[in-house]
Design an enzyme around this catalytic site. Structure first.
Site, PDB file in Angstrom:
ATOM      1  N   GLY A 156     -35.258  -6.225  -4.221  1.00 49.02           N
ATOM      2  CA  GLY A 156     -34.520  -5.215  -3.468  1.00 49.02           C
ATOM      3  C   GLY A 156     -34.888  -5.102  -2.003  1.00 49.02           C
ATOM      4  O   GLY A 156     -34.670  -4.066  -1.380  1.00 49.02           O
ATOM      5  N   THR A 157     -35.433  -6.169  -1.414  1.00 54.61           N
ATOM      6  CA  THR A 157     -35.803  -6.073   0.016  1.00 54.61           C
ATOM      7  C   THR A 157     -34.561  -5.978   0.897  1.00 54.61           C
ATOM      8  O   THR A 157     -34.582  -5.347   1.949  1.00 54.61           O
ATOM      9  CB  THR A 157     -36.647  -7.284   0.464  1.00 54.61           C
ATOM     10  OG1 THR A 157     -35.872  -8.474   0.322  1.00 54.61           O
ATOM     11  CG2 THR A 157     -37.930  -7.376  -0.338  1.00 54.61           C
ATOM     12  N   ASN A 158     -33.457  -6.579   0.457  1.00 52.89           N
ATOM     13  CA  ASN A 158     -32.208  -6.439   1.237  1.00 52.89           C
ATOM     14  C   ASN A 158     -31.643  -5.024   1.111  1.00 52.89           C
ATOM     15  O   ASN A 158     -31.127  -4.477   2.076  1.00 52.89           O
ATOM     16  CB  ASN A 158     -31.189  -7.487   0.784  1.00 52.89           C
ATOM     17  CG  ASN A 158     -31.449  -8.848   1.419  1.00 52.89           C
ATOM     18  OD1 ASN A 158     -31.153  -9.050   2.587  1.00 52.89           O
ATOM     19  ND2 ASN A 158     -32.038  -9.743   0.661  1.00 52.89           N
ATOM     20  N   ASN A 189     -21.676 -10.541   0.184  1.00 57.91           N
ATOM     21  CA  ASN A 189     -22.885 -11.120  -0.404  1.00 57.91           C
ATOM     22  C   ASN A 189     -23.759 -11.708   0.692  1.00 57.91           C
ATOM     23  O   ASN A 189     -23.251 -12.199   1.707  1.00 57.91           O
ATOM     24  CB  ASN A 189     -22.494 -12.222  -1.399  1.00 57.91           C
ATOM     25  CG  ASN A 189     -23.707 -12.893  -2.051  1.00 57.91           C
ATOM     26  OD1 ASN A 189     -24.582 -12.221  -2.572  1.00 57.91           O
ATOM     27  ND2 ASN A 189     -23.747 -14.224  -1.988  1.00 57.91           N
ATOM     28  N   HIS A 201     -26.445 -14.700   1.364  1.00 59.23           N
ATOM     29  CA  HIS A 201     -26.943 -15.936   0.746  1.00 59.23           C
ATOM     30  C   HIS A 201     -27.997 -16.540   1.676  1.00 59.23           C
ATOM     31  O   HIS A 201     -27.764 -16.627   2.886  1.00 59.23           O
ATOM     32  CB  HIS A 201     -25.782 -16.916   0.513  1.00 59.23           C
ATOM     33  CG  HIS A 201     -26.236 -18.201  -0.100  1.00 59.23           C
ATOM     34  ND1 HIS A 201     -26.578 -18.306  -1.436  1.00 59.23           N
ATOM     35  CD2 HIS A 201     -26.476 -19.417   0.444  1.00 59.23           C
ATOM     36  CE1 HIS A 201     -26.998 -19.534  -1.671  1.00 59.23           C
ATOM     37  NE2 HIS A 201     -26.950 -20.217  -0.555  1.00 59.23           N
TER      38      HIS A 201
HETATM   39  C1  GRF Z   1     -33.259 -13.151  -1.259  1.00 54.42           C
HETATM   40  O1  GRF Z   1     -33.683 -14.418  -0.799  1.00 54.42           O
HETATM   41  C2  GRF Z   1     -31.736 -13.083  -1.225  1.00 54.42           C
HETATM   42  O2  GRF Z   1     -31.160 -13.831  -0.179  1.00 54.42           O
HETATM   43  C3  GRF Z   1     -31.383 -13.712  -2.506  1.00 54.42           C
HETATM   44  O3  GRF Z   1     -32.302 -13.133  -3.429  1.00 54.42           O
HETATM   45  C4  GRF Z   1     -33.563 -12.994  -2.755  1.00 54.42           C
HETATM   46  C5  GRF Z   1     -34.205 -11.677  -3.109  1.00 54.42           C
HETATM   47  O4  GRF Z   1     -33.491 -10.639  -2.502  1.00 54.42           O
HETATM   48  N1  GRF Z   1     -30.001 -13.492  -2.828  1.00 54.42           N
HETATM   49  P1  GRF Z   1     -33.980  -9.093  -2.618  1.00 54.42           P
HETATM   50  O5  GRF Z   1     -35.399  -9.024  -2.146  1.00 54.42           O
HETATM   51  O6  GRF Z   1     -33.865  -8.712  -4.081  1.00 54.42           O
HETATM   52  O7  GRF Z   1     -33.034  -8.346  -1.737  1.00 54.42           O
END
Ligand code: GRF
Length: 207
Positions: free
Chosen positions: A12-14, A108, A110
């Site tokens: 979930g960092t995004n 999305n 990517h």
């Molecule tokens: C990230 O590299 C994202 O681009 C990919 O999944 C990875 C983890 O994302 N789709 P997050 O930390 O769960 O947002």
């Protein structure tokens, strides 16, 4: 106010990047109203809880077929009156019915410069492994509108990141997340919230 539903599968960092940009005032008139994961153990669900955001686990394997899965997703996001669906580290395919109903309202992130290193099987650490194996000098991240095929919709934003001497897939992934993903995903949401995107066939223009 742009009502956002976020779909997650992992750390979930995004999602966190979006929440931070809302908190620091960079993303005005936006609110994350719900978080949905296909993975009950996703730490992203903990991030939602910490921010008092209603969440749900809706997983394809809990349904007889994609049509039923679609219906559950449509029901959830309609109930929360979502204007925009953001796939943020979401690792499952969503059905055509859902995509059609939310045409040009699902985006999305990517972790590569599409059309390189994308498509079925290219998720998480894999795009970075493939970029290093190929020997590219530049990689990055892409935000695109979602269409039924993996990573196939019109490109909204991209940001390049240099591959550095001695990079491992993990060090490259970290740099792409920090320098690209966590910047262009909130920026794409900001453009959408300000009605700054015009989709002309495959071409997305920023007004
Ligand atoms: C990230 O590299 C994202 O681009 C990919 O999944 C990875 C983890 O994302 N789709 P997050 O930390 O769960 O947002």
């Amino acid at each position: 106010m742009l009502r956002i539903g976020v779909m997650v599968s992992g750390g979930g960092t995004n999602l966190q990047a979006i929440l931070d940009k809302i908190t620091d005032g960079n993303l005005k008139n936006c609110v994350v109203v719900t978080v949905v994961s296909n993975n009950k153990n996703a730490y992203a669900l903990e991030r939602a809880k910490q921010n008092d955001i209603p969440s749900a686990v809706i997983s394809r394997k809990a349904f007889a077929d994609t049509k039923e899965y679609d219906k559950a997703l449509i029901k959830h996001f309609t109930e929360f009156k979502c204007d925009l669906i953001v796939l943020a580290g979401f690792l499952s395919l969503i059905g055509e019915g859902f995509i059609k109903l939310f045409k040009n309202r699902i985006i999305n992130i990517h972790p590569s410069l599409i059309p390189s290193f994308c498509g079925k099987g290219y998720y998480g650490i894999v795009p970075h492994q493939k970029a290093l194996e190929y020997g590219v000098k530049v990689t990055g991240a892409t935000v695109h509108f979602v269409e039924p095929e993996y990573d196939s919709g019109p490109v909204i934003l991209q940001k390049a990141v240099a591959v550095e001497e001695g990079d491992t897939p993990e060090s490259l992934q970290k740099r792409v997340m920090e320098q690209a993903e966590w910047e262009i995903l909130p920026e794409a949401i900001r453009l959408i919230s300000n009605n700054r995107l015009k989709v002309d066939g495959r071409i997305v223009r920023i007004l």
